[in-house]
Design an enzyme around this catalytic site. Sequence first.
Site, mmCIF file in Angstrom:
data_model
loop_
_atom_site.group_PDB
_atom_site.id
_atom_site.type_symbol
_atom_site.label_atom_id
_atom_site.label_comp_id
_atom_site.label_asym_id
_atom_site.label_seq_id
_atom_site.Cartn_x
_atom_site.Cartn_y
_atom_site.Cartn_z
ATOM 1 N N VAL A 97 9.376 -36.639 7.271
ATOM 2 C CA VAL A 97 10.877 -36.834 7.457
ATOM 3 C C VAL A 97 11.627 -35.862 8.386
ATOM 4 O O VAL A 97 12.862 -36.179 8.656
ATOM 5 C CB VAL A 97 11.510 -36.831 6.018
ATOM 6 N N TYR A 136 12.016 -20.507 2.801
ATOM 7 C CA TYR A 136 12.241 -21.765 1.921
ATOM 8 C C TYR A 136 13.669 -21.463 1.359
ATOM 9 O O TYR A 136 14.431 -22.579 1.701
ATOM 10 C CB TYR A 136 11.513 -21.511 0.619
#
Length: 325
Positions: free
Chosen positions: A61, A149
């Site tokens: 994606v 992250y």
Amino acid sequence: MTNKKRVLITGAAGFLGSHLCDRFIAEGYDVIGMDNLITGDLKNIEHLFKLEQFEFYHHDVSKFIHVPGKIDYILHFASPASPIDYLKIPIQTLKVGSLGIHNCLGLARVKNARVLIASTSEVYGDPMVHPQTEEYWGNVNPVGPRGVYDEAKRFQEAMTMAYHTFHGLETRIVRIFNTYGPRMRLNDGRVLPAFIGQALRGEDLTMFGDGSQTRSFCYVSDLVEGIYRLLLSDYAQPVNIGNPDEITIREFGEEIIKLTGTNQKLISKPLPKDDPKQRKPDISKAREILGWEPKVNREEGLKITYDYFKSLSPEELNKTAHRFD
Ligand code: UDP
């Protein structure tokens, strides 16, 4: 034209993504699963391939997304999600949280879809406010090991909110706290699969530091219910979903030893850098806005999860090395 709702779930072959696919199929949706299979596993969704309501795109994606036909909802769950994973693949982690969400939001505009993004308690970093409320802005080290992250997820929230305010896109943000259940990857380095895997192999349990750090573990079906309700709500601000039942990692290890009936010991290993000392969601918003709270207590949830890990083949159980080693 069918009136059936159609949902795109990125990260569909992962732990949470696969449970979401199951839930939306059960609710009568057509589900498009998308995954590049870097950390996901087709085994988690192989039971869905025979269903005509399910289709799968093997796609990253972070690259332009093209899906023909209508889409009503997009759930962006693609991302490495354990400290070991994002240490091994930091650039992909940053890309899926930034380029990946940009592609999802762009697709949503074209399709006039509502987007729900998987954010995380990691946006609070090593929190100075306890329990964590959605109003707390966090204590994150951008250049520490978790930065790739944490900052990707923070950026993802900012980008999503910008599309909401600037383009009027319908968006939802769930901040997910530690979640567990069947289909967690045995070798993802997270504390629960690490401890259960070690107990099943007859190894001692590796507790990091003195085990006084806390976490609050939510069973996956509770999390999925919260996400489902949030998606269908009209609330665009972030919502914590997690189980506020807080426990130290030492006590958690002791529970796993008791559950597995082994006579293994807890052994201490160095505490990783920037490991949050405490974590517990304030779920007042989820209670008020979604009428949601967790239903499955740790004893029940751990039993189901242990049965799942026990059912794995010895080869799978022995895959201790992480797949990027
Ligand atoms: N942890 C541990 N032993 C392990 C793996 C993790 O003691 O083998 C600890 C880790 O240091 C952290 C907690 O368990 O304090 C939860 O770690 P996890 O990686 O599951 O998720 P986190 O909440 O830190 O992202």
